[in-house]
Design an enzyme around this catalytic site. Sequence first.
Site, mmCIF file in Angstrom:
data_model
loop_
_atom_site.group_PDB
_atom_site.id
_atom_site.type_symbol
_atom_site.label_atom_id
_atom_site.label_comp_id
_atom_site.label_asym_id
_atom_site.label_seq_id
_atom_site.Cartn_x
_atom_site.Cartn_y
_atom_site.Cartn_z
ATOM 1 N N ASN A 69 -4.444 -8.837 9.961
ATOM 2 C CA ASN A 69 -4.144 -7.504 9.430
ATOM 3 C C ASN A 69 -3.994 -6.449 10.521
ATOM 4 O O ASN A 69 -3.948 -5.258 10.223
ATOM 5 C CB ASN A 69 -5.250 -7.072 8.457
ATOM 6 C CG ASN A 69 -4.743 -6.130 7.389
ATOM 7 O OD1 ASN A 69 -3.593 -6.203 6.962
ATOM 8 N ND2 ASN A 69 -5.604 -5.230 6.927
ATOM 9 N N ARG A 70 -3.921 -6.872 11.769
ATOM 10 C CA ARG A 70 -3.778 -5.928 12.885
ATOM 11 C C ARG A 70 -2.648 -6.310 13.845
ATOM 12 O O ARG A 70 -2.459 -5.615 14.846
ATOM 13 C CB ARG A 70 -5.087 -5.861 13.701
ATOM 14 C CG ARG A 70 -6.332 -5.478 12.909
ATOM 15 C CD ARG A 70 -6.325 -4.033 12.475
ATOM 16 N NE ARG A 70 -7.590 -3.673 11.861
ATOM 17 C CZ ARG A 70 -7.881 -3.815 10.579
ATOM 18 N NH1 ARG A 70 -6.968 -4.349 9.745
ATOM 19 N NH2 ARG A 70 -9.063 -3.471 10.106
ATOM 20 N N GLU A 177 -8.271 -2.768 -2.185
ATOM 21 C CA GLU A 177 -9.645 -3.151 -1.809
ATOM 22 C C GLU A 177 -10.524 -3.014 -3.042
ATOM 23 O O GLU A 177 -10.518 -1.968 -3.700
ATOM 24 C CB GLU A 177 -10.189 -2.225 -0.718
ATOM 25 C CG GLU A 177 -9.522 -2.364 0.633
ATOM 26 C CD GLU A 177 -10.276 -3.302 1.552
ATOM 27 O OE1 GLU A 177 -11.231 -3.945 1.081
ATOM 28 O OE2 GLU A 177 -9.889 -3.382 2.729
#
EC number: 3.5.1.15
Length: 279
Positions: A69-70, A177
């Site tokens: 996710n980065r 989330e």
Amino acid sequence: MTACVTEEPIKKIAIFGGTHGNELTGVFLVTHWLKNGAEIQREGLEVKPFITNPRAVEKCVRYIDCDLNRVFNLENLSKEMSEDLPYEVRRAQEINHLFGPKNSDNSYDVVFDLHNTTSNMGCTLILEDSKNDFLIQMFHYIKTSLAPLPCYVYLIEHPSLKYATTRSVAKYPVGIEVGPQPQGVLRADILDQMRRMIKHALDFIHHFNKGKEFPPCTIEVYKIMEKVDYPRNESGEVAAVIHPNLQTGNCYTLEIPCLCFLMERLRHWVETVPCTRCL
């Protein structure tokens, strides 16, 4: 259409689960939809459920070599494919090929990236652009449809930083989330909440494509103002824990204005973000 800048219908949607392999709600839902996706299909839409980090899912860990996710920046996505690259960088290139290319006209319209958090955030939608009328309207629709169950919006917009999230491969990236849920654990109530969020999101897109008009709206968002680290000793080791009166507390109703994310307390501020047609 009112309050939505895009005039083109939404055609291609992906639902990502397993970006972090130990966040099991998205893994469970995507795996279910791969076997039976009737409930996520809508007329005129191509909806593709997809396990983004299968090796991490298999081991039930956050990632193998680095955080998937980065790594979705153009530097990583343009590197020559090689076995020497970290697994998640290679996987990012594969995902970019399947659902992108990032920042192109051919990329998927919407990506829903499903995550769990150990924080007591309830249902939270992640917004990367406060001027994106389409997503503001979508988030407003989801929040309204879920009521009286609260649904929060977390704004991660930055004036110069382009986010390298897995979902950023799409024209309209949506982070979801839901928590609190321990890593490597599946809770039925959390699963039901995430499932409902996806249902309402797809319903909104269906209505949008059919030409339904949505009135101007505003949404409340939370954003980070500063990061406050734990006290540390001379070796840099954490020398404190969260007070029992704050641990697992509802971060949106505590009098102390902070969100507790693992090793940080993130101060937040509430803003009202209108669609541009409301200005």
